[in-house]
Each structure stands twice: as C-alpha cells, then as structure tokens.
Design a protein around this motif. Structure first.
Motif, short mmCIF file in Angstrom:
data_model
loop_
_atom_site.label_atom_id
_atom_site.label_comp_id
_atom_site.label_asym_id
_atom_site.label_seq_id
_atom_site.Cartn_x
_atom_site.Cartn_y
_atom_site.Cartn_z
N UNK A 59 -31.53 69.98 35.50
CA UNK A 59 -31.84 70.55 34.19
C UNK A 59 -33.25 70.26 33.69
N UNK A 60 -34.18 70.00 34.59
CA UNK A 60 -35.57 69.74 34.20
C UNK A 60 -36.09 70.90 33.35
N UNK A 88 -32.97 67.62 29.00
CA UNK A 88 -31.62 67.35 29.50
C UNK A 88 -31.64 66.52 30.79
N UNK A 89 -32.75 66.52 31.50
CA UNK A 89 -32.84 65.73 32.73
C UNK A 89 -32.76 64.22 32.44
#
Length: 85
Positions: free
Chosen positions: A26-27, A18-19
C-alpha cells in the motif's frame, strides 16, 4: 478509586501512509486514523487520557494531514464534558 463515568471523545483524524501499518504494501495510499482521547471521572478526579496529535510541526504537517472540525477540537470537547465542574 471508583470510576463514575468514562467518555470516548474525538479529536479528529490524521493521515499517514498505509505502508506504515502493513509493511511492504500500500505504498502511497493514505490511511485516515481516528484520534480518540478518553475522559474518566472518578469520585475525586477527572483524568484525560490524551491520544491526540495536537498541532503538527511544519516539518511533519507536509507529510501528514490532521483533519478536525471545530466541534471536534479536544479543548472544546473537554469543556463540554464536565471537566470544569
């Protein structure tokens, strides 16, 4: 050119971190993104706008999962959606 029909098909989903979508956040969180090709029928042509990912090469498959049920395979959907008429 007159468009007679437009169909939104499904070619399953793929996952990515998501990153990639929100920089710096959101890593490590997986995001499931839909693959939605368009099938367009005109008076003279059938046009496939393929936004699909196909089969990922091994070097990418270890990072990104493609989730596709058999009934979502693009080849089958195209055959069922009048491309062979």
């Amino acid at each position: 050119m007159t468009v007679l029909d437009v169909r939104l098909l499904s070619d399953g989903y793929f996952t990515l971190d998501k990153s990639f979508l929100v920089f710096g956040k959101y890593q490590g969180t997986k995001y499931k993104a839909a693959l939605k090709p368009l099938l367009i029928r005109t008076e003279k042509e059938k046009i496939l706008v393929d936004t699909g990912v196909g089969t990922l090469p091994a070097k990418y498959a270890k990072f990104h999962e493609v989730i596709r049920r058999r009934e979502e395979e693009l080849r089958l959907l195209v055959e069922e959606s009048w491309i062979r008429t």
